[in-house]
Design a protein around this motif. Structure first.
Motif, mmCIF file in Angstrom:
data_model
loop_
_atom_site.group_PDB
_atom_site.id
_atom_site.type_symbol
_atom_site.label_atom_id
_atom_site.label_comp_id
_atom_site.label_asym_id
_atom_site.label_seq_id
_atom_site.Cartn_x
_atom_site.Cartn_y
_atom_site.Cartn_z
ATOM 1 N N VAL A 326 -40.342 -20.281 54.522
ATOM 2 C CA VAL A 326 -41.429 -21.159 54.955
ATOM 3 C C VAL A 326 -40.880 -22.580 54.969
ATOM 4 C CG1 VAL A 326 -43.765 -21.983 54.511
ATOM 5 C CG2 VAL A 326 -43.148 -19.622 53.933
ATOM 6 N N GLN A 327 -40.935 -23.225 56.117
ATOM 7 C CA GLN A 327 -40.335 -24.545 56.279
ATOM 8 C C GLN A 327 -41.356 -25.549 56.799
ATOM 9 O OE1 GLN A 327 -37.029 -25.778 55.680
ATOM 10 N NE2 GLN A 327 -38.230 -27.636 55.986
ATOM 11 N N PRO A 328 -41.753 -26.536 55.971
ATOM 12 C CA PRO A 328 -42.600 -27.615 56.503
ATOM 13 C C PRO A 328 -41.816 -28.392 57.555
ATOM 14 C CG PRO A 328 -42.607 -27.599 54.096
ATOM 15 C CD PRO A 328 -41.496 -26.688 54.532
ATOM 16 N N PHE A 329 -42.428 -28.593 58.700
ATOM 17 C CA PHE A 329 -41.705 -29.252 59.790
ATOM 18 C C PHE A 329 -41.771 -30.767 59.670
ATOM 19 C CE2 PHE A 329 -41.285 -31.264 63.904
ATOM 20 C CZ PHE A 329 -40.114 -30.688 64.365
ATOM 21 N N SER A 330 -40.632 -31.387 59.955
ATOM 22 C CA SER A 330 -40.558 -32.833 60.184
ATOM 23 C C SER A 330 -39.375 -33.042 61.112
ATOM 24 C CB SER A 330 -40.349 -33.605 58.877
ATOM 25 O OG SER A 330 -39.032 -33.399 58.378
ATOM 26 N N TRP A 331 -39.378 -34.156 61.839
ATOM 27 C CA TRP A 331 -38.257 -34.420 62.734
ATOM 28 C C TRP A 331 -36.987 -34.705 61.940
ATOM 29 C CZ3 TRP A 331 -38.425 -32.600 67.291
ATOM 30 C CH2 TRP A 331 -39.640 -32.513 67.980
ATOM 31 N N ARG A 332 -37.136 -35.261 60.745
ATOM 32 C CA ARG A 332 -35.952 -35.490 59.916
ATOM 33 C C ARG A 332 -35.311 -34.155 59.548
ATOM 34 N NH1 ARG A 332 -36.279 -39.275 54.655
ATOM 35 N NH2 ARG A 332 -36.424 -40.808 56.344
ATOM 36 N N TRP A 333 -36.135 -33.174 59.128
ATOM 37 C CA TRP A 333 -35.596 -31.847 58.818
ATOM 38 C C TRP A 333 -34.979 -31.220 60.059
ATOM 39 C CZ3 TRP A 333 -37.156 -27.440 61.367
ATOM 40 C CH2 TRP A 333 -36.458 -26.280 60.986
ATOM 41 N N TYR A 334 -35.658 -31.341 61.191
ATOM 42 C CA TYR A 334 -35.191 -30.687 62.418
ATOM 43 C C TYR A 334 -33.783 -31.138 62.789
ATOM 44 C CZ TYR A 334 -34.722 -29.753 67.409
ATOM 45 O OH TYR A 334 -34.247 -29.359 68.636
ATOM 46 N N PHE A 335 -33.543 -32.438 62.791
ATOM 47 C CA PHE A 335 -32.228 -32.925 63.194
ATOM 48 C C PHE A 335 -31.174 -32.682 62.108
ATOM 49 C CE2 PHE A 335 -34.753 -35.300 66.344
ATOM 50 C CZ PHE A 335 -34.042 -34.925 67.479
ATOM 51 N N ALA A 336 -31.598 -32.663 60.842
ATOM 52 C CA ALA A 336 -30.661 -32.292 59.772
ATOM 53 C C ALA A 336 -30.273 -30.825 59.905
ATOM 54 C CB ALA A 336 -31.297 -32.551 58.406
ATOM 55 N N ASN A 337 -31.240 -29.993 60.275
ATOM 56 C CA ASN A 337 -30.980 -28.570 60.483
ATOM 57 C C ASN A 337 -30.032 -28.370 61.663
ATOM 58 O OD1 ASN A 337 -31.760 -25.686 59.890
ATOM 59 N ND2 ASN A 337 -32.507 -25.793 61.991
ATOM 60 N N ALA A 338 -30.270 -29.111 62.747
ATOM 61 C CA ALA A 338 -29.399 -29.010 63.917
ATOM 62 C C ALA A 338 -27.976 -29.460 63.590
ATOM 63 C CB ALA A 338 -29.966 -29.844 65.060
ATOM 64 N N LYS A 339 -27.845 -30.435 62.725
ATOM 65 C CA LYS A 339 -26.521 -30.927 62.334
ATOM 66 C C LYS A 339 -25.751 -29.862 61.550
ATOM 67 C CE LYS A 339 -24.249 -34.897 60.161
ATOM 68 N NZ LYS A 339 -24.457 -36.196 59.469
ATOM 69 N N LYS A 340 -26.471 -29.075 60.753
ATOM 70 C CA LYS A 340 -25.831 -28.038 59.941
ATOM 71 C C LYS A 340 -25.476 -26.800 60.764
ATOM 72 C CE LYS A 340 -28.380 -29.143 55.681
ATOM 73 N NZ LYS A 340 -29.411 -28.626 54.742
ATOM 74 N N CYS A 341 -26.358 -26.437 61.687
ATOM 75 C CA CYS A 341 -26.273 -25.123 62.344
ATOM 76 C C CYS A 341 -25.566 -25.225 63.691
ATOM 77 C CB CYS A 341 -27.666 -24.523 62.500
ATOM 78 S SG CYS A 341 -28.555 -24.332 60.931
ATOM 79 N N LYS A 342 -24.243 -25.286 63.654
ATOM 80 C CA LYS A 342 -23.449 -25.403 64.881
ATOM 81 C C LYS A 342 -22.825 -24.059 65.257
ATOM 82 C CE LYS A 342 -24.110 -29.887 65.075
ATOM 83 N NZ LYS A 342 -25.068 -30.456 66.056
ATOM 84 N N LEU A 343 -21.977 -23.541 64.389
ATOM 85 C CA LEU A 343 -21.325 -22.244 64.575
ATOM 86 C C LEU A 343 -21.661 -21.369 63.367
ATOM 87 C CD1 LEU A 343 -17.809 -23.556 65.684
ATOM 88 C CD2 LEU A 343 -19.711 -22.880 67.179
#
Length: 367
Positions: A326-343
Motif C-alpha cells: 500500500v503506497q500513499p501517492f505523492s509526486w515526490r514519491w513518484y519521481f523517487a520511485n522512477a529514479k530507483k526503478c530503471k533496470l
C-alpha cells in the motif's frame, strides 16, 4: 416475509503475515458478495461520462480563449481515461451481467482512446492478468536486465532512459503499446490472426475520422481548424496515453514489487496478490479514476465491478495484513520511485540503475 437483501458473511479472521497465504480460490470466496453487477448502474456511468466528454470536446473546439480550450482538451484527455476504465471493466465481463452487452459497451467506451477491444482483450486479459510481472509473457513496463540494456543501440538506450524517467509514460504507451501492439500491429506484434483485430481497428479509426470531421464542421472561424484540432483531438489523445501509461506503470513498478523470469518461482510467489501496488490518494482522486487504483482486488478477481473495488480492497487488506503493498501517492514519491526503478536484476530480485548498481533492497521471494 424473508428479506430480499443479499446475505453478506462477515470476513474471516485476518491471516497473520507469518502463516501461509490461502489459495486464490479461497480468497476469492471471501469476496463473492461484491461480484454482483448492475446493468442500470453501468449504463448510467457510460452515458454520464460520454456527456461530459462531448461537452469538454465542444469547449476545446469552440471557446475563444486559447488557454481555456487547452484546459478543456487536457480534461477531455482525462475523461477519455475514465471512459476507457469503463470499457476495461466491460472487457473483463465485470461491467454488466450480460456478456454480449459488455462487448458492445466496451467497444463504445474504447472509441475515444482509439483502443481496439479485441486487441486489448488478448494483451490485457490473457497476457497481463494471466501472467502478471512474468518476463516473456507480461510485456507492459517489463523492466530490462543490465545485459539487455547494454545490448541496445545508443538511440534505444536513450529512449529507455526517457521511458523510465517518470516523464515519459505518454511516449512509452503511445509507441510501445498503442502503436506497436494495439493499432493495426504488424505480424511480429499481432497475437494471431482474427478478423476482430482488423475490424475493431477500423471501428476506432472511423470514430477518429468522424471526430476530426466534426471539429472541422463546427470550429468557429476565429479559432481555426488546426488550432482546434490540437486542443480538441491531439492534446486529449496525448494526455490519455500519458494517463494510461502512468497508471499501468505505478500499479506494478515499486521497490517492494518483484518481477520474474522463472515461471515456477513466479507461481510460488502467489502473484495474484504480490505483484500489484495499491496506490492511495487524497481528495477522492481514486473515485475520479473509477477506483482502478484498488488494483490488488482487481487482479485477485477481474469479475469484481469497478463500483465495488474499494470495498473489495478494504476487505482484502483486512484479511491479509502486511501482505499487500500500500503506497500513499505523492509526486515526490513518484519521481523517487522512477529514479530507483530503471533496470531489474531478476536473480537478486532488486532494481538497479543503468550502471547495474542496486538502488533497492532485494524483495523476498518464496522459493
Amino acid at each position: 416475509m424473508p428479506s430480499s437483501e443479499p446475505i453478506v458473511e462477515l470476513p474471516p479472521q485476518p491471516i497473520p503475515a507469518g502463516e501461509s497465504m490461502p489459495a486464490r480460490k479461497v480468497i476469492r470466496s471471501w469476496l463473492t458478495h461484491l461480484m454482483e453487477r448492475s446493468t442500470s448502474r453501468a449504463l448510467m456511468l457510460l452515458v454520464v461520462d460520454y456527456m461530459i466528454f462531448f461537452a469538454l470536446i465542444s469547449a476545446a473546439v469552440g471557446l475563444s480563449n486559447g488557454w481555456l480550450r487547452l484546459l478543456a482538451g487536457l480534461v477531455a484527455g482525462f475523461w477519455i481515461g475514465r471512459l476507457f476504465i469503463l470499457g476495461h471493466d466491460a472487457c473483463h465481463q465485470s461491467y454488466t451481467p450480460n456478456r454480449s452487452l459488455n462487448r458492445v459497451l466496451g467497444r463504445i467506451a474504447f472509441l475515444p482512446s482509439m483502443s481496439a477491444y479485441s486487441m486489448w482483450e488478448v494483451g490485457h486479459n490473457v497476457m497481463h492478468h494471466g501472467f502478471t510481472n512474468l518476463k516473456g509473457m507480461d510485456f507492459v513496463w517489463l523492466p530490462k536486465s543490465k545485459e539487455e540494456y547494454d545490448a541496445l543501440s545508443p538511440a534505444r538506450k536513450l529512449l529507455e532512459r526517457i521511458y523510465r524517467s517518470g516523464w515519459g509514460t505518454w511516449l512509452y504507451y503511445t509507441v510501445e503499446i498503442w502503436w506497436n501492439k494495439m493499432y493495426f500491429p504488424n505480424k511480429e506484434n499481432k497475437p494471431g490472426e482474427r478478423k476482430a483485430f482488423f475490424w475493431d481497428n477500423v471501428l476506432v479509426s472511423g470514430f477518429a475520422v468522424i471526430w476530426i470531421a466534426l471539429i472541422a464542421l463546427f470550429v468557429p472561424e476565429e479559432v481555426g481548424f488546426f488550432s482546434a484540432l490540437v486542443t480538441a483531438f491531439v492534446i486529449p489523445f496525448i494526455f490519455w496515453n500519458g494517463m494510461i501509461g502512468w497508471v499501468v506503470y505505478i500499479n506494478h513498478t515499486h521497490e517492494d514489487i518483484a518481477w520474474y523470469d522463472n515461471k515456477k518461482e513466479w507461481a510460488a510467489a502467489q502473484p495474484f496478490v504480490t505483484t500489484t501496488v495499491h496506490l492511495t490518494f487524497k481528495r477522492k482522486f481514486g473515485a475520479a479514476m473509477h477506483h482502478i487504483m484498488e488494483h490488488t482486488a482487481h487482479h485477485l478477481d477481474m469479475t469484481i465491478p469497478l463500483y465495488k473495488l474499494k470495498e473489495a480492497q478494504e476487505h482484502l487488506e483486512h484479511m491479509l495484513p502486511n501482505r499487500i503493498v500500500v503506497q500513499p501517492f505523492s509526486w515526490r514519491w513518484y519521481f523517487a520511485n522512477a529514479k530507483k526503478c530503471k533496470l531489474y536484476d531478476y536473480a537478486a530480485h532488486q532494481w538497479v540503475d543503468f550502471k547495474g548498481q542496486p538502488t533497492t533492497q532485494p524483495v523476498f521471494v518464496k522459493a
